[in-house]
Design a protein around this motif. Structure first.
Motif, PDB file in Angstrom:
ATOM      1  N   MET A   1     -11.240   6.423  23.897  1.00 25.24           N
ATOM      2  CA  MET A   1     -10.574   7.751  23.618  1.00 25.24           C
ATOM      3  C   MET A   1      -9.906   7.749  22.038  1.00 25.24           C
ATOM      4  N   LYS A   2      -9.922   9.205  21.905  1.00 24.32           N
ATOM      5  CA  LYS A   2      -9.334   9.432  20.415  1.00 24.32           C
ATOM      6  C   LYS A   2      -7.720   9.792  20.479  1.00 24.32           C
ATOM      7  N   GLN A   3      -7.229   9.656  19.620  1.00 25.09           N
ATOM      8  CA  GLN A   3      -5.902   9.524  19.599  1.00 25.09           C
ATOM      9  C   GLN A   3      -5.615   9.955  17.697  1.00 25.09           C
ATOM     10  N   THR A   4      -4.453  10.963  17.793  1.00 26.58           N
ATOM     11  CA  THR A   4      -4.176  11.202  16.506  1.00 26.58           C
ATOM     12  C   THR A   4      -2.773  10.715  16.092  1.00 26.58           C
ATOM     13  N   TYR A   5      -2.695  10.069  14.886  1.00 27.49           N
ATOM     14  CA  TYR A   5      -1.389   9.461  14.462  1.00 27.49           C
ATOM     15  C   TYR A   5      -0.969  10.261  13.237  1.00 27.49           C
ATOM     16  N   TRP A   6       0.203   9.949  13.117  1.00 27.91           N
ATOM     17  CA  TRP A   6       0.802  10.676  11.794  1.00 27.91           C
ATOM     18  C   TRP A   6       0.788   9.779  10.514  1.00 27.91           C
ATOM     19  N   GLY A   7       0.168  10.219   9.507  1.00 26.29           N
ATOM     20  CA  GLY A   7       0.102   9.156   8.342  1.00 26.29           C
ATOM     21  C   GLY A   7       1.233   9.965   7.382  1.00 26.29           C
ATOM     22  N   LEU A   8       2.055   8.881   6.697  1.00 26.35           N
ATOM     23  CA  LEU A   8       2.940   9.478   5.671  1.00 26.35           C
ATOM     24  C   LEU A   8       2.342   9.249   4.158  1.00 26.35           C
ATOM     25  N   VAL A   9       2.496  10.453   3.407  1.00 25.75           N
ATOM     26  CA  VAL A   9       1.970  10.350   2.216  1.00 25.75           C
ATOM     27  C   VAL A   9       3.132  10.055   1.335  1.00 25.75           C
ATOM     28  N   HIS A  10       2.673   8.973   0.412  1.00 32.14           N
ATOM     29  CA  HIS A  10       3.558   8.646  -0.698  1.00 32.14           C
ATOM     30  C   HIS A  10       3.126   8.661  -1.974  1.00 32.14           C
ATOM     31  N   LYS A  11       3.533   9.541  -2.981  1.00 33.08           N
ATOM     32  CA  LYS A  11       3.035   9.699  -4.332  1.00 33.08           C
ATOM     33  C   LYS A  11       4.199   9.368  -5.248  1.00 33.08           C
ATOM     34  N   ASP A  12       4.148   8.636  -6.231  1.00 28.12           N
ATOM     35  CA  ASP A  12       4.963   8.253  -7.424  1.00 28.12           C
ATOM     36  C   ASP A  12       4.387   8.940  -8.598  1.00 28.12           C
ATOM     37  N   ASP A  13       4.990   9.386  -9.662  1.00 29.90           N
ATOM     38  CA  ASP A  13       4.265   9.632 -10.653  1.00 29.90           C
ATOM     39  C   ASP A  13       3.720   8.771 -11.404  1.00 29.90           C
ATOM     40  N   GLY A  14       2.391   8.821 -11.907  1.00 34.86           N
ATOM     41  CA  GLY A  14       1.692   7.696 -12.540  1.00 34.86           C
ATOM     42  C   GLY A  14       1.061   6.781 -11.631  1.00 34.86           C
ATOM     43  N   SER A  15       0.939   7.272 -10.368  1.00 38.56           N
ATOM     44  CA  SER A  15       0.323   6.074  -9.289  1.00 38.56           C
ATOM     45  C   SER A  15      -0.737   6.824  -8.395  1.00 38.56           C
ATOM     46  N   ASP A  16      -1.702   6.155  -7.592  1.00 40.05           N
ATOM     47  CA  ASP A  16      -2.452   6.620  -6.674  1.00 40.05           C
ATOM     48  C   ASP A  16      -1.577   7.189  -5.399  1.00 40.05           C
ATOM     49  N   PHE A  17      -2.256   7.971  -4.450  1.00 40.12           N
ATOM     50  CA  PHE A  17      -1.475   8.193  -3.443  1.00 40.12           C
ATOM     51  C   PHE A  17      -1.409   7.060  -2.365  1.00 40.12           C
ATOM     52  N   GLY A  18      -0.434   7.054  -1.542  1.00 43.03           N
ATOM     53  CA  GLY A  18      -0.306   6.034  -0.623  1.00 43.03           C
ATOM     54  C   GLY A  18      -0.136   6.575   0.983  1.00 43.03           C
ATOM     55  N   ILE A  19      -0.345   5.865   1.842  1.00 46.00           N
ATOM     56  CA  ILE A  19      -0.530   6.434   3.076  1.00 46.00           C
ATOM     57  C   ILE A  19       0.346   4.939   3.933  1.00 46.00           C
ATOM     58  N   SER A  20       1.182   5.304   4.976  1.00 45.91           N
ATOM     59  CA  SER A  20       1.454   4.255   5.814  1.00 45.91           C
ATOM     60  C   SER A  20       1.851   5.146   7.125  1.00 45.91           C
ATOM     61  N   PHE A  21       1.816   4.473   8.399  1.00 48.36           N
ATOM     62  CA  PHE A  21       1.866   4.831   9.577  1.00 48.36           C
ATOM     63  C   PHE A  21       3.184   4.516  10.304  1.00 48.36           C
ATOM     64  N   PRO A  22       4.007   5.312  10.741  1.00 43.98           N
ATOM     65  CA  PRO A  22       5.226   4.878  11.420  1.00 43.98           C
ATOM     66  C   PRO A  22       5.073   4.110  12.813  1.00 43.98           C
ATOM     67  N   ASP A  23       4.084   4.405  13.419  1.00 45.03           N
ATOM     68  CA  ASP A  23       3.500   3.872  14.745  1.00 45.03           C
ATOM     69  C   ASP A  23       3.038   2.221  14.398  1.00 45.03           C
ATOM     70  N   PHE A  24       2.701   2.121  13.054  1.00 47.03           N
ATOM     71  CA  PHE A  24       1.998   0.783  13.009  1.00 47.03           C
ATOM     72  C   PHE A  24       2.467   0.099  11.647  1.00 47.03           C
ATOM     73  N   PRO A  25       3.739  -0.352  11.719  1.00 52.76           N
ATOM     74  CA  PRO A  25       4.413  -0.992  10.352  1.00 52.76           C
ATOM     75  C   PRO A  25       3.226  -2.004   9.987  1.00 52.76           C
ATOM     76  N   GLY A  26       3.079  -2.163   8.207  1.00 53.64           N
ATOM     77  CA  GLY A  26       2.321  -2.874   8.027  1.00 53.64           C
ATOM     78  C   GLY A  26       1.019  -2.524   7.583  1.00 53.64           C
TER      79      GLY A  26
END
Length: 122
Positions: A1-26
């Motif tokens: 089954m397909k599920q859609t989860y929310w990814g939190l985008v993080h971006k600091d000046d001079g860095s790459d984009f990061g993503i984390s998932f509140p439903d999956f710590p780590g």
């Protein structure tokens, strides 16, 4: 089954984009562009969920958008396949094919082999 989860985008000046998932710590990933971040985030989440499934851990239901933390630089929807519970079925296969699978992967490997082949195919 397909599920859609929310990814939190993080971006600091001079860095790459990061993503984390509140439903999956780590479970995190990073990339140099947003389009690559969605791809890398999907891969990271898929691997994380597969590992949880193999370890027998329950896969959480997706958090509702209104409950997602608002401290991120953005939010993206990531859709992945979520494995379900095992279910026994009767199956008829060519005996020579069964012998080939068992010779290559060992006795009792047919279910796992067919499950993996089906996941790749779908």
């Amino acid at each position: 089954m397909k599920q859609t989860y929310w990814g939190l985008v993080h971006k600091d000046d001079g860095s790459d984009f990061g993503i984390s998932f509140p439903d999956f710590p780590g479970c995190i990933s990073a990339a140099s562009s947003m389009s690559e971040l969605v791809e890398m985030g999907t891969e990271a989440l898929t691997v994380h969920i597969d590992g949880m499934h193999e370890d027998g851990e329950p896969i959480p239901a997706p958090t509702q958008l209104v409950e997602v933390p608002k401290d991120a630089d953005g939010i993206v929807a990531i859709t992945v396949s979520v494995p379900g519970k095992k279910r026994r079925i009767n199956l008829t296969l060519d005996a020579n094919l069964i012998d080939q699978i068992e010779a290559k992967y060992g006795k009792r490997a047919i279910s796992g082999f067919l499950e993996e082949a089906a996941r790749r195919s779908l």
